[in-house]
Design an enzyme around this catalytic site. Structure first.
Site, short mmCIF file in Angstrom:
data_model
loop_
_atom_site.label_atom_id
_atom_site.label_comp_id
_atom_site.label_asym_id
_atom_site.label_seq_id
_atom_site.Cartn_x
_atom_site.Cartn_y
_atom_site.Cartn_z
N GLU A 1 -6.08 -15.84 -33.90
CA GLU A 1 -6.55 -15.30 -33.30
C GLU A 1 -7.31 -17.06 -32.72
OE1 GLU A 1 -9.17 -12.00 -33.77
OE2 GLU A 1 -7.80 -10.84 -33.03
N GLU B 1 0.09 -5.45 -34.19
CA GLU B 1 -0.89 -4.38 -34.07
C GLU B 1 -0.36 -3.76 -33.40
OE1 GLU B 1 -4.80 -6.40 -34.45
OE2 GLU B 1 -4.10 -8.05 -36.47
C1 HAH Z 1 -7.50 -7.53 -34.31
N1 HAH Z 1 -8.32 -7.63 -33.44
C2 HAH Z 1 -7.93 -8.42 -36.18
O1 HAH Z 1 -6.66 -8.39 -35.52
C3 HAH Z 1 -7.34 -7.27 -36.69
O2 HAH Z 1 -7.64 -8.10 -37.45
C4 HAH Z 1 -8.40 -6.37 -36.74
O3 HAH Z 1 -8.15 -4.62 -37.40
C5 HAH Z 1 -8.36 -5.44 -35.50
C6 HAH Z 1 -7.85 -6.26 -34.03
C7 HAH Z 1 -7.99 -7.87 -32.14
C8 HAH Z 1 -9.52 -8.40 -31.03
C9 HAH Z 1 -9.20 -8.06 -29.57
O4 HAH Z 1 -7.70 -7.39 -29.54
C10 HAH Z 1 -9.99 -7.70 -28.62
C11 HAH Z 1 -11.24 -8.42 -28.79
C12 HAH Z 1 -11.29 -9.25 -30.06
C13 HAH Z 1 -10.07 -8.90 -31.06
#
Ligand code: HAH
Length: 331
Positions: free
Chosen positions: A133, A241
């Protein structure tokens, strides 16, 4: 039909993974994992703050259990994640006087961290999310602000991949992000990755997180376009994911105690459609990971709306297959 295994069904396409906690290795989730999955991602256990909470202390326990389960059952792991703006402990960025650490010190700590994890999990990890990210998604800017970037500078991504390449053995190195199939972020991500690759950064692939929902009419066309754009850079693609929320991201409703039949039908259709795309691009997509096992617990419970449950996965709150599962087993 009931006896079909997801992993076996897709064995000539790509790995089928799930994000897990150590608790998921027991009970109903254990049974589902053994039957349907051949790749696991520790959902939280490898994140910096969990596995390396203090400079002189690692906490390997939870990953040890996941690794043992994986090896015993002929599964592999995706490592998640080294460099991220979240869930990284403060000590990484502070020196012994409590002042902001120098660039050199932060890089040295990152090297020690990456080396330790790579060496420890060499036998079971087939891919690492090296950077998670990094692309900014709110403003016009390309890169997100973070302690990593503030202290090391814009080159922190390149540096992290170079360090990982030194220690990761045969494991593939991934850049992972969400919304990176959407045009606004695809464009930025393409720019960032293209430039990194031109400068020789050892990136093998891109992770498309795939936190989607059942209401996005542009998903399939955005996804195809994104796969083609990333593949044009010579990158391998992992869906890292995957979950398909029954709520639009902006939807704040909290009145539902179970998903409606209409939602479950739409969800089944979206799973069916995106898996058709994954199969179509099986030459570049080498792994597809669900971000959880069943609706019993998911990170989407309470996110982005506190106190609200979501039902984004392939098995229901009792671990029973949902229509979505049948649709992706039957094609
Ligand atoms: C993800 N961020 C992470 O990579 C993961 O490690 C965590 O367990 C869950 C989600 C996603 C995310 C998003 O879709 C929107 C805003 C912030 C973060």
């Amino acid at each position: 039909m009931l006896n079909l295994s997801l992993a076996k069904t897709y064995k000539d396409y790509f790995k089928i993974g799930a994000a897990v906690t150590a608790k998921d290795l027991e009970g109903v989730h254990r049974d589902i994992l053994l039957k349907h999955f051949n790749s696991l991602t520790p959902e939280n256990a490898m994140k910096f703050e969990n596995i390396h909470p203090e400079e002189q202390r690692y906490n390997f326990e939870e990953v040890a259990r996941i690794k043992e389960f994986a090896i015993k059952n002929d599964m592999k792991l995706r490592g998640h994640t080294f460099v991220w703006h979240n869930q990284t402990p403060g000590w990484v960025f502070l020196d012994k006087n409590g002042e902001e650490a120098s660039k050199e010190l932060v890089i040295e700590r990152l090297r020690e961290h990456i080396k330790t994890l790579c060496e420890r999990y060499k036998d079971v990890v087939y891919a690492w999310d090296v950077v998670n990210e990094a692309v900014e998604d709110k403003t016009e800017k390309l890169l997100r602000e973070s302690n990593w970037r503030k202290i090391i500078g814009d080159d922190y991504i390149k540096i992290a991949f170079e360090i990982a390449r030194e220690y990761a053995g045969d494991a593939k190195l991934f850049y992972n992000d969400y919304n990176n199939e959407m045009p606004y972020k695809l464009e930025k991500t393409y720019k960032v990755l293209k430039e990194l690759l031109e400068r020789g950064t050892p990136i093998d692939g891109i992770g498309i997180q795939a936190h989607w929902n059942i209401w996005d009419k542009n998903l399939v066309s955005n996804l195809k376009k994104a796969i083609e754009v990333y593949a044009s850079l010579g990158l391998e693609i992992h869906i890292t994911e995957l979950d398909i929320s029954v709520f639009e991201f902006e939807d704040k409703r909290t009145d539902l105690f179970e998903p409606t039949p209409e939602m479950l039908e739409l969800q089944a259709k979206v799973y069916e459609d995106v898996f058709a795309v994954f199969r179509e691009y099986k030459d570049v997509i080498t792994s597809v990971t669900l971000w959880g096992i069943s609706d019993r617990h998911t990170w989407k419970d309470n996110f982005p709306v506190k106190g609200r449950k979501d039902w984004p996965l392939l098995f229901d709150v009792n671990g029973k297959p949902k229509e979505a599962l049948y649709r992706i087993l039957r094609f």
